[in-house]
Design a protein around this motif. Structure first.
Motif, PDB file in Angstrom:
ATOM      1  N   MET A   1       0.837  -1.189   0.000  1.00  0.00           N
ATOM      2  CA  MET A   1       0.000   0.000   0.000  1.00  0.00           C
ATOM      3  C   MET A   1       0.876   1.244   0.000  1.00  0.00           C
ATOM      4  O   MET A   1       1.879   1.311   0.709  1.00  0.00           O
ATOM      5  N   VAL A   2       0.500   2.242  -0.807  1.00  0.00           N
ATOM      6  CA  VAL A   2       1.262   3.482  -0.921  1.00  0.00           C
ATOM      7  C   VAL A   2       0.379   4.651  -0.498  1.00  0.00           C
ATOM      8  O   VAL A   2      -0.571   5.004  -1.207  1.00  0.00           O
ATOM      9  N   PRO A   3       0.636   5.266   0.652  1.00  0.00           N
ATOM     10  CA  PRO A   3      -0.143   6.442   1.060  1.00  0.00           C
ATOM     11  C   PRO A   3       0.375   7.689   0.332  1.00  0.00           C
ATOM     12  O   PRO A   3       1.577   7.848   0.134  1.00  0.00           O
ATOM     13  N   PHE A   4      -0.512   8.590  -0.033  1.00  0.00           N
ATOM     14  CA  PHE A   4      -0.094   9.795  -0.757  1.00  0.00           C
ATOM     15  C   PHE A   4      -1.231  10.819  -0.697  1.00  0.00           C
ATOM     16  O   PHE A   4      -2.331  10.533  -0.231  1.00  0.00           O
ATOM     17  N   PHE A   5      -0.952  12.026  -1.207  1.00  0.00           N
ATOM     18  CA  PHE A   5      -1.969  13.063  -1.327  1.00  0.00           C
ATOM     19  C   PHE A   5      -2.112  13.435  -2.796  1.00  0.00           C
ATOM     20  O   PHE A   5      -1.138  13.436  -3.547  1.00  0.00           O
ATOM     21  N   PHE A   6      -3.331  13.760  -3.193  1.00  0.00           N
ATOM     22  CA  PHE A   6      -3.571  14.065  -4.603  1.00  0.00           C
ATOM     23  C   PHE A   6      -4.687  15.095  -4.713  1.00  0.00           C
ATOM     24  O   PHE A   6      -5.262  15.524  -3.720  1.00  0.00           O
ATOM     25  N   GLY A   7      -5.001  15.484  -5.954  1.00  0.00           N
ATOM     26  CA  GLY A   7      -6.045  16.470  -6.179  1.00  0.00           C
ATOM     27  C   GLY A   7      -5.521  17.890  -6.060  1.00  0.00           C
ATOM     28  O   GLY A   7      -4.313  18.119  -5.896  1.00  0.00           O
ATOM     29  N   ALA A   8      -6.416  18.862  -6.159  1.00  0.00           N
ATOM     30  CA  ALA A   8      -6.026  20.258  -6.079  1.00  0.00           C
ATOM     31  C   ALA A   8      -5.331  20.534  -4.749  1.00  0.00           C
ATOM     32  O   ALA A   8      -5.856  20.201  -3.685  1.00  0.00           O
ATOM     33  N   GLN A   9      -4.153  21.134  -4.824  1.00  0.00           N
ATOM     34  CA  GLN A   9      -3.340  21.463  -3.647  1.00  0.00           C
ATOM     35  C   GLN A   9      -3.043  20.234  -2.792  1.00  0.00           C
ATOM     36  O   GLN A   9      -2.794  20.356  -1.588  1.00  0.00           O
ATOM     37  N   ASP A  10      -3.066  19.054  -3.424  1.00  0.00           N
ATOM     38  CA  ASP A  10      -2.808  17.803  -2.692  1.00  0.00           C
ATOM     39  C   ASP A  10      -3.649  17.713  -1.421  1.00  0.00           C
ATOM     40  O   ASP A  10      -3.167  17.320  -0.354  1.00  0.00           O
ATOM     41  N   ALA A  11      -4.921  18.033  -1.547  1.00  0.00           N
ATOM     42  CA  ALA A  11      -5.792  18.112  -0.371  1.00  0.00           C
ATOM     43  C   ALA A  11      -6.418  16.786   0.012  1.00  0.00           C
ATOM     44  O   ALA A  11      -6.929  16.644   1.125  1.00  0.00           O
ATOM     45  N   LEU A  12      -6.388  15.791  -0.889  1.00  0.00           N
ATOM     46  CA  LEU A  12      -7.061  14.523  -0.616  1.00  0.00           C
ATOM     47  C   LEU A  12      -6.050  13.449  -0.270  1.00  0.00           C
ATOM     48  O   LEU A  12      -5.041  13.269  -0.960  1.00  0.00           O
ATOM     49  N   TYR A  13      -6.351  12.714   0.800  1.00  0.00           N
ATOM     50  CA  TYR A  13      -5.504  11.589   1.183  1.00  0.00           C
ATOM     51  C   TYR A  13      -5.971  10.339   0.445  1.00  0.00           C
ATOM     52  O   TYR A  13      -7.168  10.038   0.392  1.00  0.00           O
ATOM     53  N   GLY A  14      -5.006   9.622  -0.127  1.00  0.00           N
ATOM     54  CA  GLY A  14      -5.320   8.376  -0.807  1.00  0.00           C
ATOM     55  C   GLY A  14      -4.416   7.247  -0.346  1.00  0.00           C
ATOM     56  O   GLY A  14      -3.303   7.475   0.147  1.00  0.00           O
TER      57      GLY A  14
END
Length: 261
Positions: A1-14
């Motif tokens: 599993m790879v945790p990261f942030f994405f979306g506008a301004q990296d606002a979403l945790y995935g």
């Protein structure tokens, strides 16, 4: 599993679960739209198990948190129903761009089923959606968890002097989670059957023991979808089960047969 942030301004945790390198199954992409509030917490382990099992079947899997929830940016009082739907569209786009696969499958859990249906309705792609114990009527759901909250606060005060007894209702708190009007009003207006009449998506159902959604079951059957009768009991509206974490020891493979097959 790879945790990261994405979306506008990296606002979403995935949380990205890449396909197992030795898998020989067809390559697919799966987005998991989780529930909200206490149901998010109850089903967290099960969603992780589903993601791991799907990755073992050569699926690219993305779990994520809506803005203002979990590890995504923002506070609960900044959350918005329409923004959660837009967040789901962002997650679909991330999976499509990352995997180069055009067909994104979605598993929607409880309120996540409503959000997934609303996000899918914003584009013309026909996709497969599997709804696990979906919330069909947002207004009825809010009434049910308000009843649970009232019961919980009454029980928490049952041994106090009578002058301190109270049962909270009518506030913005639902079992420990404070949802602003932008969430409550949007959820109250949401109904899964509104999308059933206008969409031709491939809908499937996974229902735990005791769960029934008759009109939706009929709609799924009419569009040649399948209904999985799960072996587990979730008791979503049983206050005694509020802190019981859910695991799908017997139904994970059957659920994945429907969403990935």
């Amino acid at each position: 599993m790879v945790p990261f942030f994405f979306g506008a301004q990296d606002a979403l945790y995935g949380a990205y679960h890449p396909p197992a390198p030795d898998s020989r199954s067809p390559e697919t992409a799966l987005l998991i739209c989780q529930g909200i509030g206490y149901e998010y917490m109850r089903s967290y382990r099960a969603c992780w198990q589903i993601a791991q099992a799907a990755a073992a079947r050569n699926a690219h899997v993305l779990r994520f948190d809506y803005r203002g929830t979990g590890d995504s940016h923002g506070r609960q009082h900044d959350a918005s129903w329409q923004e959660w739907i837009a967040n789901t569209g962002t997650a679909i786009a991330w999976l499509r761009e990352t995997t180069a696969l055009s067909h994104i499958r979605i598993l929607g859990v409880r309120v996540g089923a409503l959000i997934a249906a609303a996000a899918s309705a914003r584009d013309s792609e026909r996709r497969r959606l599997v709804f696990w114990d979906p919330v069909v009527d947002g207004q009825a759901y809010l009434r049910a968890i308000a009843d649970m909250h009232e019961s919980q606060t009454r029980n928490m005060n049952r041994y106090r002097p009578r002058r301190h007894h109270h049962a909270e209702r009518g506030a913005d708190e639902y079992l420990g989670f404070h949802w602003p009007d932008a969430v409550v009003d949007g959820l109250a207006r949401a109904n899964l059957m509104d999308y059933a009449a206008e969409r031709v998506d491939d809908w499937q159902l996974a229902l735990s023991q005791g769960e029934r959604v008759r009109p939706l079951e009929q709609s799924v059957t009419e569009r040649n979808g399948q209904i999985l009768e799960m072996a587990e009991s979730m008791d979503w509206f049983d206050i005694r089960a509020q802190y019981r974490r859910v695991a799908l020891a017997r139904s994970t493979d059957a659920m994945l047969d429907r969403v990935l097959g």
